[in-house]
Write a protein that holds these residues in place. Structure first.
Motif, mmCIF file in Angstrom:
data_model
loop_
_atom_site.group_PDB
_atom_site.id
_atom_site.type_symbol
_atom_site.label_atom_id
_atom_site.label_comp_id
_atom_site.label_asym_id
_atom_site.label_seq_id
_atom_site.Cartn_x
_atom_site.Cartn_y
_atom_site.Cartn_z
ATOM 1 N N ARG A 159 0.818 -1.221 0.000
ATOM 2 C CA ARG A 159 0.000 0.000 0.000
ATOM 3 C C ARG A 159 0.850 1.268 0.000
ATOM 4 O O ARG A 159 0.346 2.357 -0.243
ATOM 5 N N HIS A 160 2.123 1.150 0.313
ATOM 6 C CA HIS A 160 2.979 2.318 0.461
ATOM 7 C C HIS A 160 3.193 3.036 -0.868
ATOM 8 O O HIS A 160 3.374 2.415 -1.909
ATOM 9 N N LEU A 161 3.193 4.382 -0.792
ATOM 10 C CA LEU A 161 3.498 5.216 -1.948
ATOM 11 C C LEU A 161 4.990 5.510 -1.977
ATOM 12 O O LEU A 161 5.596 5.849 -0.955
ATOM 13 N N ARG B 183 -10.306 8.262 -14.786
ATOM 14 C CA ARG B 183 -10.939 7.335 -15.727
ATOM 15 C C ARG B 183 -10.414 5.915 -15.560
ATOM 16 O O ARG B 183 -11.097 4.943 -15.881
ATOM 17 N N ILE B 184 -9.194 5.802 -15.046
ATOM 18 C CA ILE B 184 -8.629 4.475 -14.784
ATOM 19 C C ILE B 184 -9.019 3.982 -13.400
ATOM 20 O O ILE B 184 -8.987 2.787 -13.113
ATOM 21 N N GLY B 185 -9.429 4.897 -12.537
ATOM 22 C CA GLY B 185 -9.809 4.518 -11.187
ATOM 23 C C GLY B 185 -8.654 4.520 -10.206
ATOM 24 O O GLY B 185 -8.681 3.793 -9.208
ATOM 25 N N LEU B 186 -7.649 5.342 -10.463
ATOM 26 C CA LEU B 186 -6.489 5.385 -9.576
ATOM 27 C C LEU B 186 -6.825 6.133 -8.289
ATOM 28 O O LEU B 186 -7.517 7.147 -8.311
ATOM 29 N N GLU B 187 -6.301 5.633 -7.187
ATOM 30 C CA GLU B 187 -6.552 6.253 -5.888
ATOM 31 C C GLU B 187 -5.277 6.721 -5.204
ATOM 32 O O GLU B 187 -5.331 7.495 -4.254
ATOM 33 N N LYS B 188 -4.119 6.248 -5.680
ATOM 34 C CA LYS B 188 -2.874 6.537 -4.966
ATOM 35 C C LYS B 188 -1.780 7.035 -5.891
ATOM 36 O O LYS B 188 -0.598 6.773 -5.656
ATOM 37 N N ALA C 27 2.885 0.356 -6.885
ATOM 38 C CA ALA C 27 3.109 -0.530 -8.025
ATOM 39 C C ALA C 27 1.792 -0.931 -8.684
ATOM 40 O O ALA C 27 1.701 -1.049 -9.910
ATOM 41 N N GLU C 28 0.765 -1.138 -7.885
ATOM 42 C CA GLU C 28 -0.515 -1.574 -8.432
ATOM 43 C C GLU C 28 -1.153 -0.486 -9.303
ATOM 44 O O GLU C 28 -1.709 -0.779 -10.378
ATOM 45 N N ASP C 29 -1.069 0.766 -8.881
ATOM 46 C CA ASP C 29 -1.573 1.854 -9.718
ATOM 47 C C ASP C 29 -0.780 1.958 -11.014
ATOM 48 O O ASP C 29 -1.339 2.209 -12.090
ATOM 49 N N LEU C 30 0.523 1.772 -10.931
ATOM 50 C CA LEU C 30 1.347 1.862 -12.136
ATOM 51 C C LEU C 30 0.994 0.753 -13.125
ATOM 52 O O LEU C 30 1.019 0.971 -14.346
#
Length: 415
Positions: free
Chosen positions: A89-91, A215-220, A297-300
């Motif tokens: 979860r870390h940014l 539009r992609i649903g990114l949160e972080k 990493a998940e957002d990327l």
């Protein structure tokens, strides 16, 4: 035995416990045990204190795991009382991955929407560029690092804020003839963000969120995460010792025509949630085209999927396929528009044809096979700056680790 060596052994011995501890998210997956070994070895060698590795195959995550500590040291390189274990979860401070996931994505969106012509002169969008020295520079040349703008300059010595950035960049001499050679330039991407704001009439981060991220649903995926109340943040450098050396020591490899003592606002504390890059932080308020973006990493991965498989699950893709082809087509120097593609730029020799990626100074990198049928992706986020600089003023070199990771992920695919 030195304290740092003792600490390295402690980190190595405790990593298995860390990766299984209660504060780790349950969605962690590990289908690449060899990758675990590579990261464990890097931890034991003090290349970084924390990392997240994500590997995907055909759009499916097959390895997603956190390692080590997000915060381990204070500004004196003493172990903090309660080290913060890294989670997925870390940014992370993405450093120059910002050039791809912010600026390149913004210009792919602008091109898709018919709002930018890459071959138009920059002066068409920023009239101040209509000078004898700069009027031939095109948007394409900024994107592929052939503009002739200086690679780097401590703009915070001259710019009072983001409104002065273009004026100060234009006051600097060019480092080469526009279009003649590839010279990697932070300044070029600072200019690109200013172009995007001029075209859209929006702040750079607002445009990115409105046109791409939401539009992609990114949160972080954000600039200035502390301002947004985010708490799962990975620590990077302790002040800016490397950048300060760039200014103060001409033998370090950077010839800068400033009086080093004419500006004294150097940070001396451990950076957490503040972009490490000095120009992004001091001159641009934390939001710039070359650095400043934070993400997971998940957002990327979601961002990469919007390029690799743009129509998957959507009748309204973020980018037109024509735009994607143009931006990921290698030029005469072997790289795309904004995307690194040439193997040495990606710190990897074992790559599928057309692979795209980038590296970041904080210890981040990714490589993606753009083939939607069986393509693989790896995203490696680390905090190499957090271990401090060595006697020569350098941060740990991750090139060998990156090469090994690329060979592990893509080697079998190429056989």
């Amino acid at each position: 035995m030195s304290p740092k060596y003792t600490l390295s052994l402690w980190i190595c011995c405790c990593t298995l416990f860390i990766s299984c501890s209660a504060n780790q998210p349950s969605e962690e997956r590990s289908d690449y045990p060899e990758a675990d070994s590579l990261i464990q070895a890097a931890l034991s060698e003090d290349l970084f204190t924390g990392a997240v590795l994500l590997i995907a195959e055909s759009g499916e995550i097959v390895h997603h795991k956190a390692y080590g500590y997000a915060t381990l040291y204070d500004e004196s390189l003493r172990v903090v009382p309660s080290p913060d274990s890294t989670t997925t979860r870390h940014l992370f401070d993405l450093a120059s991955l910002t050039k791809v996931f912010a600026t390149t994505y913004a210009f792919m969106a602008l091109h898709t929407d018919g709002k930018i012509n890459p071959d138009a002169p920059v002066s068409q969008y920023l009239p101040d560029f209509n000078t004898p020295q700069h009027r031939t520079i095109t948007v394409r040349q900024l994107l592929n690092h052939t503009s002739g703008l200086m690679p780097w300059y401590p703009l915070y010595y001259r710019a009072a804020g983001s409104d002065d950035l273009i004026k100060e960049i234009l006051s600097l001499p060019l480092s080469g003839v526009p279009g003649e050679a590839r010279r990697y330039s932070d300044l070029g991407f600072i200019v690109l963000a200013e172009i995007a704001e001029s075209i859209t009439g929006m702040s750079f981060d607002e445009y990115l969120y409105d046109r791409v991220y939401s539009r992609i649903g990114l949160e972080k995926t954000v600039y200035n995460p502390l301002d947004k109340g985010m708490e799962d943040l990975v620590s990077t450098s302790h002040g800016n010792p490397f950048e300060r050396k760039m200014v103060y020591e001409p033998d370090f490899g950077y010839r800068i025509d400033v009086d080093p003592d004419s500006w004294r606002n150097w940070r001396t504390y451990t950076l957490r949630g503040e972009v490490s890059d000095g120009n992004a932080w001091h001159a641009a308020g934390g939001m710039a085209g070359h650095a400043g973006l934070f993400s997971t990493a998940e957002d990327l991965l979601l961002l990469l999927q919007a390029v690799i498989n743009p129509v998957s699950g959507s009748n309204d893709p973020i980018f037109e396929e024509e735009t994607i082809r143009m931006f990921t087509e290698p030029d005469e120097f072997g790289n795309g528009l904004g995307w690194a593609m040439e193997p040495s730029a990606l710190h990897a020799e074992t790559l599928p044809q057309g692979a795209i990626g980038h590296t970041g100074f904080t210890g981040t990198n990714f490589v993606a096979d753009p083939n939607p049928d069986g393509g693989r992706i790896y995203i490696l986020l680390t905090n190499r700056q957090h271990v401090g600089v060595d006697g020569a003023g350098l941060y740990p070199d991750l090139r060998e680790l990156r090469e090994k990771m690329a060979k592990l992920v893509f080697g079998e695919q190429l056989r």
